[in-house]
Design a protein around this motif. Structure first.
Motif, PDB file in Angstrom:
ATOM      1  N   ALA A  82       0.839  -1.200   0.000  1.00 49.58           N
ATOM      2  CA  ALA A  82       0.000   0.000   0.000  1.00 49.58           C
ATOM      3  C   ALA A  82       0.878   1.256   0.000  1.00 49.58           C
ATOM      4  N   LEU A  83       1.975   1.202   0.749  1.00 47.70           N
ATOM      5  CA  LEU A  83       2.882   2.358   0.781  1.00 47.70           C
ATOM      6  C   LEU A  83       3.546   2.563  -0.579  1.00 47.70           C
ATOM      7  N   GLU A  84       3.984   1.452  -1.143  1.00 47.76           N
ATOM      8  CA  GLU A  84       4.653   1.509  -2.448  1.00 47.76           C
ATOM      9  C   GLU A  84       3.731   2.123  -3.528  1.00 47.76           C
ATOM     10  N   HIS A  85       2.418   1.837  -3.422  1.00 44.20           N
ATOM     11  CA  HIS A  85       1.480   2.296  -4.444  1.00 44.20           C
ATOM     12  C   HIS A  85       0.679   3.530  -4.005  1.00 44.20           C
ATOM     13  N   ALA A  86       1.058   4.115  -2.850  1.00 46.98           N
ATOM     14  CA  ALA A  86       0.241   5.196  -2.277  1.00 46.98           C
ATOM     15  C   ALA A  86       0.034   6.350  -3.265  1.00 46.98           C
ATOM     16  N   GLN A  87       1.101   6.758  -3.927  1.00 41.56           N
ATOM     17  CA  GLN A  87       1.004   7.890  -4.853  1.00 41.56           C
ATOM     18  C   GLN A  87       0.179   7.507  -6.092  1.00 41.56           C
ATOM     19  N   ARG A  88       0.507   6.356  -6.672  1.00 46.20           N
ATOM     20  CA  ARG A  88      -0.187   5.933  -7.898  1.00 46.20           C
ATOM     21  C   ARG A  88      -1.683   5.747  -7.647  1.00 46.20           C
ATOM     22  N   LEU A  89      -2.028   5.137  -6.516  1.00 43.93           N
ATOM     23  CA  LEU A  89      -3.452   4.924  -6.213  1.00 43.93           C
ATOM     24  C   LEU A  89      -4.159   6.253  -5.941  1.00 43.93           C
ATOM     25  N   ALA A  90      -3.425   7.197  -5.363  1.00 45.49           N
ATOM     26  CA  ALA A  90      -4.017   8.521  -5.119  1.00 45.49           C
ATOM     27  C   ALA A  90      -4.318   9.207  -6.452  1.00 45.49           C
ATOM     28  N   ASN A 109      -3.769   7.214   2.100  1.00 49.94           N
ATOM     29  CA  ASN A 109      -3.262   5.861   1.795  1.00 49.94           C
ATOM     30  C   ASN A 109      -2.102   5.500   2.730  1.00 49.94           C
ATOM     31  N   VAL A 110      -1.221   6.484   2.953  1.00 50.20           N
ATOM     32  CA  VAL A 110      -0.069   6.236   3.834  1.00 50.20           C
ATOM     33  C   VAL A 110      -0.551   6.018   5.273  1.00 50.20           C
ATOM     34  N   LEU A 111      -1.515   6.825   5.684  1.00 49.86           N
ATOM     35  CA  LEU A 111      -2.052   6.708   7.047  1.00 49.86           C
ATOM     36  C   LEU A 111      -2.633   5.317   7.299  1.00 49.86           C
ATOM     37  N   VAL A 112      -3.466   4.849   6.377  1.00 49.20           N
ATOM     38  CA  VAL A 112      -4.087   3.533   6.621  1.00 49.20           C
ATOM     39  C   VAL A 112      -3.062   2.409   6.524  1.00 49.20           C
ATOM     40  N   ALA A 113      -2.061   2.592   5.641  1.00 51.06           N
ATOM     41  CA  ALA A 113      -1.038   1.544   5.505  1.00 51.06           C
ATOM     42  C   ALA A 113      -0.229   1.412   6.791  1.00 51.06           C
ATOM     43  N   THR A 114       0.014   2.537   7.456  1.00 51.86           N
ATOM     44  CA  THR A 114       0.924   2.497   8.601  1.00 51.86           C
ATOM     45  C   THR A 114       0.203   2.396   9.949  1.00 51.86           C
ATOM     46  N   PRO A 149     -17.039   3.577   0.115  1.00 52.10           N
ATOM     47  CA  PRO A 149     -17.492   4.860  -0.438  1.00 52.10           C
ATOM     48  C   PRO A 149     -16.613   5.400  -1.563  1.00 52.10           C
ATOM     49  N   THR A 150     -17.132   6.424  -2.207  1.00 51.14           N
ATOM     50  CA  THR A 150     -16.395   7.057  -3.296  1.00 51.14           C
ATOM     51  C   THR A 150     -15.431   8.119  -2.759  1.00 51.14           C
ATOM     52  N   THR A 151     -15.678   8.548  -1.508  1.00 47.48           N
ATOM     53  CA  THR A 151     -14.906   9.664  -0.961  1.00 47.48           C
ATOM     54  C   THR A 151     -13.506   9.253  -0.475  1.00 47.48           C
ATOM     55  N   ASN A 152     -13.386   8.030   0.029  1.00 39.45           N
ATOM     56  CA  ASN A 152     -12.066   7.476   0.398  1.00 39.45           C
ATOM     57  C   ASN A 152     -11.913   6.161  -0.374  1.00 39.45           C
ATOM     58  N   PRO A 153     -11.820   6.202  -1.682  1.00 40.44           N
ATOM     59  CA  PRO A 153     -12.028   4.960  -2.450  1.00 40.44           C
ATOM     60  C   PRO A 153     -10.894   3.939  -2.376  1.00 40.44           C
ATOM     61  N   THR A 154      -9.652   4.394  -2.194  1.00 43.25           N
ATOM     62  CA  THR A 154      -8.559   3.417  -2.098  1.00 43.25           C
ATOM     63  C   THR A 154      -8.155   3.214  -0.631  1.00 43.25           C
ATOM     64  N   ALA A 155      -8.206   4.283   0.156  1.00 42.44           N
ATOM     65  CA  ALA A 155      -7.827   4.163   1.579  1.00 42.44           C
ATOM     66  C   ALA A 155      -8.772   3.204   2.306  1.00 42.44           C
ATOM     67  N   THR A 443      -5.478   4.336  13.439  1.00 42.85           N
ATOM     68  CA  THR A 443      -6.465   4.955  12.543  1.00 42.85           C
ATOM     69  C   THR A 443      -7.604   3.993  12.244  1.00 42.85           C
ATOM     70  N   ALA A 444      -8.724   4.586  11.845  1.00 47.89           N
ATOM     71  CA  ALA A 444      -9.869   3.805  11.376  1.00 47.89           C
ATOM     72  C   ALA A 444     -10.510   4.597  10.248  1.00 47.89           C
ATOM     73  N   PHE A 445     -10.969   3.926   9.228  1.00 48.36           N
ATOM     74  CA  PHE A 445     -11.639   4.631   8.132  1.00 48.36           C
ATOM     75  C   PHE A 445     -13.109   4.270   8.026  1.00 48.36           C
ATOM     76  N   SER A 446     -13.575   3.428   8.935  1.00 43.79           N
ATOM     77  CA  SER A 446     -15.011   3.165   9.037  1.00 43.79           C
ATOM     78  C   SER A 446     -15.378   3.411  10.492  1.00 43.79           C
ATOM     79  N   ILE A 447     -16.147   4.453  10.727  1.00 41.11           N
ATOM     80  CA  ILE A 447     -16.546   4.827  12.083  1.00 41.11           C
ATOM     81  C   ILE A 447     -18.013   4.417  12.229  1.00 41.11           C
ATOM     82  N   ALA A 448     -18.211   3.296  12.889  1.00 38.90           N
ATOM     83  CA  ALA A 448     -19.562   2.728  12.946  1.00 38.90           C
ATOM     84  C   ALA A 448     -20.347   3.353  14.095  1.00 38.90           C
ATOM     85  N   GLY A 449     -20.905   4.546  13.837  1.00 45.02           N
ATOM     86  CA  GLY A 449     -21.719   5.239  14.839  1.00 45.02           C
ATOM     87  C   GLY A 449     -23.087   4.595  15.009  1.00 45.02           C
TER      88      GLY A 449
END
Ligand code: NAD
Length: 476
Positions: A82-90, A109-114, A149-155, A443-449
């Motif tokens: 994910a780190l290696e492809h962070a820029q390309r996926l962005a 992408n970097v945040l979720v990878a690390t 979602p479409t808003t954070n589509p690769t992360a 980090t979390a990218f799905s906040i299940a409220g």
């Protein structure tokens, strides 16, 4: 009426897209239309939901057989890839969705990878006493259906992939239809790494042409044991009504308060930074600001120095009529666009250094009450802290998602946190802090409220089993 070259190419692109969406060639039997894939098949991408779930189900059984050490190694490999492809996926995400900013998407992408928790997050529980040993054993649930979602589509693919696999599961994704290319590409590169490291093929699967229909089909599939849905109100309702166990990460409308005790310079910088981040698409971004009147002008002045453009009241009206439909709903074509691009459409020419549009409004203005997901921030002047809290509470609509405050008064910070009762809360920093971005913690990218889990980690994707052992290991 004459159209600019840009408008013509946009219309042509829309027509081609809708032709492509409809073009699923009807089979010779005249029965089910076969969709034209947006992504090539392979590396986990399948033509339909059933094949994708079945393949993931086979892979999951092979995966658990490999044991924890291999699982750890695979999660580490996913992080590195994910780190290696962070820029390309962005870059791909921005090109595919036509929304957001490459630098911010790369940061995500970097945040979720690390910082996404991995195998170490799995719970360990044991009770020892006169009656022997009782263990809690946490097993994988099997195949998880993940709607993204479409808003954070690769992360979200990287983040959900790590938390679901770390718990020993496989996943079938249904990416947002407008982000299918980038989301599927993210999944494909991760799948290749899994196989390279000796893991099974198709541990993550997806459909080439995701749609609302495939999302509903995924939720109802008999081999899906758990659903994680990340998105707006529609998918929240659909997942909760699916009849399956679901963890649902829904919309927010986070308010930020700035009171008269705050460090105004720092507050201005943080609010602009947060509200402009990825053009305000993340659910956690500052979406309306309540500032105590005595420091309001100072804050607004400082915000302009940090990249905000202050709209006049006529420009604010024009902007409202441009980005909102007459019924008050948002015009999707403006979601995630750069501030200067949106402003250009109301005749305001500013450079790319203007990353946020701010405007003074009353608290009942639609820019305050609506989750815009655009780099537009309404600033409401309030009489005092108490009025700020009253307005902020109302603007958040009881979603209990995210709220922010800039204040040096610890009593107020505590009071506001209690009153809002949000899953995510931050004092004296930008919204990214709640995701561990330039802040402590994972980090979390799905906040299940709506379903109560809050930030989703590997520990949420498990099935608890109790094991009682009598008359063994009595060595004391
Ligand atoms: P969206 O609701 O349009 O789509 C999200 C996903 O749900 C897509 O895959 C879509 O295909 C699917 N979907 C939508 N309606 C559906 C329905 N009725 N039945 C089945 N599937 C359905 O959202 P979006 O525009 O991609 O993302 C933005 C929204 O997501 C915002 O409201 C934002 O606040 C929210 N969000 C929340 C979190 C969180 O962690 N709570 C994280 C990211 C985004």
């Amino acid at each position: 009426m004459s159209l600019s070259e840009q408008e013509i190419s946009r219309i042509v692109e829309q027509v081609l897209r809708s032709m492509q969406n409809e073009s699923g060639s009807v089979s010779s039997t005249g029965a089910t239309p076969v969709p034209t894939p947006k992504t090539s098949l392979g590396d986990g991408v399948f033509i339909d939901v059933d094949s994708a779930v079945n393949a993931a189900s086979i892979a999951q059984k092979q995966f658990v057989e490999l044991g924890f050490e291999k699982r750890r190694e695979i999660i580490q490999g996913i992080r590195e890839t994910a780190l290696e492809h962070a820029q390309r996926l962005a870059e791909l995400a921005v090109a595919d969705t036509k929304m957001g900013r490459v630098t911010d998407k790369k940061a995500k992408n970097v945040l979720v990878a690390t910082k996404t928790p991995g195998v170490e997050d799995l719970p360990k529980e044991m009770y020892v006493g006169d009656h022997g040993i009782t263990l809690a054993v946490y097993s994988p649930v099997g195949v998880v259906g993940a709607i993204t979602p479409t808003t954070n589509p690769t992360a979200t693919i990287i983040n959900n992939g790590i938390i679901i696999l770390a718990a020993g599961n496989a996943v079938t994704f249904n990416p947002h239809p407008n982000a299918a290319i980038c989301s599927n590409e993210a999944m494909k590169v991760l799948n290749r790494t899994i196989v390279k490291l000796g893991g099974p093929e198709n541990l993550m699967t997806s459909v080439a042409e995701p749609s609302l229909r495939s999302s509903a089909e995924l939720m109802k599939h008999k081999k899906i044991n758990l659903i994680v849905a990340t998105g707006g109100g529609g998918v929240v309702r659909a997942a909760m009504e699916s009849g399956k166990r679901a963890m649902v990460a829904g919309p927010g409308n986070p308010p930020v308060i700035v009171d008269e005790t705050a460090d105004i310079e720092k507050a201005a910088q943080a609010v602009v930074r947060g509200a402009a981040f990825d053009n305000n698409m993340p659910c956690i971004c500052e979406k309306e600001c309540f500032v105590v009147r005595s420091v309001a002008d100072k804050l607004i002045d400082a915000m302009q120095r940090y990249g905000a453009y202050l709209l006049s009241s006529t420009e604010t009206d024009r902007l409202k009529n441009t980005v909102l439909n007459p019924d008050g709903s948002i015009k999707k074509e403006y979601v995630g666009k750069n501030a200067n691009v949106i402003l250009n459409d109301i005749g305001v020419r500013v450079g790319e250094d203007k990353i946020l549009a701010i405007c003074e409004t009353e608290t009942n203005h639609p820019f305050v009450q609506t989750e815009l997901m655009m780099p537009i921030l309404a600033v409401v002047k309030v009489n005092d802290y108490d009025q700020a809290v009253e307005f902020a509470f109302q603007a958040e609509h009881g979603l209990r998602h995210t709220s922010m405050i800039h204040s040096k008064n610890i009593g107020r910070i505590t009071h506001f946190a209690k009153k809002m009762s949000c899953n995510l809360f931050v004092a004296n920093s930008h919204c990214g802090s709640v995701l561990g971005y330039e802040a402590e913690g994972p980090t979390a990218f799905s906040i299940a409220g709506p379903t109560g889990e809050g930030e989703l980690y590997p520990r949420h994707f498990l099935r608890k089993r109790r094991m009682v052992l009598r008359d063994v290991l009595e060595v004391s």
